[in-house]
Scaffold this motif. Structure first.
Motif, short mmCIF file in Angstrom:
data_model
loop_
_atom_site.label_atom_id
_atom_site.label_comp_id
_atom_site.label_asym_id
_atom_site.label_seq_id
_atom_site.Cartn_x
_atom_site.Cartn_y
_atom_site.Cartn_z
N LYS A 146 0.89 -1.19 -0.09
CA LYS A 146 0.08 0.06 0.14
C LYS A 146 0.85 1.29 0.10
O LYS A 146 2.06 1.17 0.27
CB LYS A 146 -1.07 0.06 1.30
N ASN A 147 0.27 2.42 -0.22
CA ASN A 147 0.80 3.79 -0.46
C ASN A 147 2.01 3.52 -1.40
O ASN A 147 3.25 4.24 -1.48
CB ASN A 147 1.72 4.20 0.83
N THR A 148 1.70 2.94 -2.64
CA THR A 148 2.65 2.99 -3.89
C THR A 148 1.82 3.44 -5.02
O THR A 148 0.64 3.98 -4.93
CB THR A 148 3.11 1.42 -3.84
N PHE A 149 2.45 3.49 -6.30
CA PHE A 149 1.96 3.84 -7.26
C PHE A 149 1.56 2.91 -8.30
O PHE A 149 2.30 1.66 -8.30
CB PHE A 149 2.85 5.11 -7.92
N ALA A 150 0.68 3.04 -9.41
CA ALA A 150 0.39 2.02 -10.09
C ALA A 150 0.16 2.79 -11.73
O ALA A 150 -0.57 3.68 -11.84
CB ALA A 150 -0.79 1.22 -9.92
N GLU A 151 0.78 2.01 -12.76
CA GLU A 151 0.65 2.57 -13.73
C GLU A 151 -0.29 1.52 -14.56
O GLU A 151 -0.08 0.33 -14.38
CB GLU A 151 1.93 2.38 -14.80
N ILE A 152 -1.55 1.95 -15.18
CA ILE A 152 -2.58 1.08 -15.76
C ILE A 152 -2.33 0.82 -17.12
O ILE A 152 -2.53 1.91 -17.94
CB ILE A 152 -3.96 1.81 -15.28
N PHE A 153 -2.29 -0.52 -17.43
CA PHE A 153 -2.29 -0.92 -18.66
C PHE A 153 -3.61 -1.76 -19.25
O PHE A 153 -4.26 -2.33 -18.65
CB PHE A 153 -1.00 -1.96 -18.87
N GLU A 155 -4.57 -3.66 -22.89
CA GLU A 155 -3.85 -4.52 -24.04
C GLU A 155 -2.71 -3.84 -24.13
O GLU A 155 -2.42 -3.21 -25.47
CB GLU A 155 -4.86 -4.16 -24.98
N GLU A 156 -1.64 -3.70 -23.24
CA GLU A 156 -0.27 -3.18 -23.45
C GLU A 156 -0.37 -1.89 -23.90
O GLU A 156 0.96 -1.29 -23.85
CB GLU A 156 0.57 -4.10 -24.38
N THR A 157 -1.22 -1.14 -23.75
CA THR A 157 -1.04 0.48 -23.91
C THR A 157 -1.43 0.86 -22.34
O THR A 157 -2.49 0.65 -21.80
CB THR A 157 -2.39 1.02 -24.71
N MET A 158 -0.59 2.00 -22.05
CA MET A 158 -0.93 2.56 -20.53
C MET A 158 -1.78 3.57 -20.88
O MET A 158 -1.90 4.71 -21.72
CB MET A 158 0.56 3.27 -20.06
N ILE A 159 -2.96 3.31 -19.88
CA ILE A 159 -4.30 4.41 -20.10
C ILE A 159 -4.19 5.34 -18.97
O ILE A 159 -5.07 6.17 -18.91
CB ILE A 159 -5.37 3.74 -20.20
N GLY A 160 -3.27 5.18 -17.88
CA GLY A 160 -3.60 6.09 -16.96
C GLY A 160 -2.64 5.69 -15.76
O GLY A 160 -1.88 4.72 -15.57
N LYS A 161 -2.63 6.44 -14.59
CA LYS A 161 -1.90 6.16 -13.45
C LYS A 161 -2.84 6.30 -12.07
O LYS A 161 -4.03 7.05 -12.06
CB LYS A 161 -0.69 6.84 -13.27
N GLY A 162 -2.36 5.73 -11.04
CA GLY A 162 -3.28 5.78 -9.77
C GLY A 162 -2.25 5.57 -8.50
O GLY A 162 -1.14 5.24 -8.59
N ARG A 163 -2.83 5.58 -7.47
CA ARG A 163 -2.02 5.36 -6.19
C ARG A 163 -2.72 4.37 -5.47
O ARG A 163 -4.06 4.42 -5.01
CB ARG A 163 -1.94 6.58 -5.40
N ILE A 164 -2.17 3.27 -4.79
CA ILE A 164 -2.69 2.20 -4.03
C ILE A 164 -2.79 2.69 -2.58
O ILE A 164 -1.63 2.81 -1.98
CB ILE A 164 -1.94 0.84 -4.32
N LYS A 165 -3.91 2.93 -2.25
CA LYS A 165 -4.09 3.54 -0.88
C LYS A 165 -4.28 2.60 0.28
O LYS A 165 -3.65 2.86 1.50
CB LYS A 165 -5.37 4.58 -0.77
N ASN A 166 -4.87 1.24 -0.14
CA ASN A 166 -4.91 0.38 0.82
C ASN A 166 -5.17 -0.96 0.27
O ASN A 166 -5.38 -0.97 -0.97
CB ASN A 166 -6.26 0.53 1.66
N ILE A 167 -4.84 -2.15 0.76
CA ILE A 167 -4.79 -3.48 0.54
C ILE A 167 -5.73 -4.25 1.36
O ILE A 167 -5.39 -4.31 2.64
CB ILE A 167 -3.52 -4.21 0.12
N GLN A 168 -6.82 -5.14 1.01
CA GLN A 168 -7.36 -6.11 1.88
C GLN A 168 -7.22 -7.49 1.35
O GLN A 168 -7.25 -7.76 -0.10
CB GLN A 168 -8.75 -5.88 1.85
N GLU A 169 -7.01 -8.44 2.24
CA GLU A 169 -7.25 -9.70 1.91
C GLU A 169 -8.25 -10.48 2.68
O GLU A 169 -8.19 -10.52 4.06
CB GLU A 169 -5.72 -10.60 1.88
N LYS A 176 1.02 -5.71 2.54
CA LYS A 176 1.43 -6.24 1.12
C LYS A 176 0.83 -7.62 1.04
O LYS A 176 0.46 -8.21 1.65
CB LYS A 176 3.03 -6.17 1.24
N ALA A 177 0.98 -7.83 -0.45
CA ALA A 177 0.35 -9.04 -1.03
C ALA A 177 1.42 -9.53 -1.90
O ALA A 177 1.97 -8.77 -2.52
CB ALA A 177 -0.86 -8.94 -1.42
#
Length: 211
Positions: A146-153, A155-169, A176-177
């Motif tokens: 958590k508290n990391t960044f993500a590039e969103i793909f 079909e192999e094309t990056m369409i945006g970015k985001g931030r992972i604020k929390n993770i649940q299992e 972390k997971a």
């Protein structure tokens, strides 16, 4: 005047020494410091104690004063305090040079290093808000924290970015997971996520600049 590239910083200094030999030797050493990122400009280098005129030049030139085996005249000390001019005095050549190098380094902006962590595949969409989405999926590679960044793909094309604020299992918050885990993440960002999207997850570290 030598043109300065955009983004290159400048450090102006005034050098005062006890004897001419010291002055020439220090000038030579200082001019050999790396200057690709920070340019060192010696506005004045001369023999003698630090005087009011040196403070005036330092104030107008936004410079720091370095003295080698000299002292600051009493009137100069008071004037420097009033004007906010920094005076640094040394008896050892190495110490003076290292201090100049440190001041140059401190001018630099921190360098941002990207650390790749893992990949995540979206398998289900739980909830979408204005700037937050809850998404289910599987860790494909590495680990997700958590508290990391993500590039969103998609079909192999990056369409945006985001931030992972929390993770649940299994509806429990986790830090972390690892690969193979099925988790839900709270993603901050306005990219519209679809099933099958891949997140390339990374974190950023700020490192001190290097000359």
């Amino acid at each position: 005047v030598i043109p300065v590239e955009e983004g290159v910083k400048i450090l102006n200094i005034i050098l005062k020494t006890d004897v001419l030999g010291s002055c020439e030797a220090l000038e030579g050493i200082l001019k050999n410091l790396p200057q690709e990122k920070v340019i060192l400009r010696i506005l004045k280098a001369e023999v003698g104690d630090i005087a009011v005129s040196d403070i005036q030049l330092a104030e107008s030139g936004k410079a720091k004063i370095f003295g080698f085996r000299v002292k600051a005249q009493e009137t100069a000390q008071g004037f420097a305090r009033n004007k906010g001019v920094k005076i640094k005095l040394f008896d050892v050549v190495y110490d003076l040079v290292q201090e100049v190098r440190q001041v140059m380094t401190n001018i630099l902006e921190p360098e941002i290093a990207r650390i790749d962590l893992g990949k995540f595949k979206v398998t289900i969409l739980f909830k979408k808000g204005r700037d937050n989405q809850i998404i289910g999926g599987k860790v494909l590679e590495g680990e997700i924290t958590k508290n990391t960044f993500a590039e969103i793909f998609r079909e192999e094309t990056m369409i945006g970015k985001g931030r992972i604020k929390n993770i649940q299992e299994e509806k429990k918050d986790i830090g972390k997971a690892v690969k193979g885990k099925e988790i839900a993440i709270l993603l901050q960002g306005n990219t519209k996520i679809e099933e099958g999207d891949i997140f390339a997850v990374y974190r950023e570290e700020k490192n001190k600049g290097i000359l």
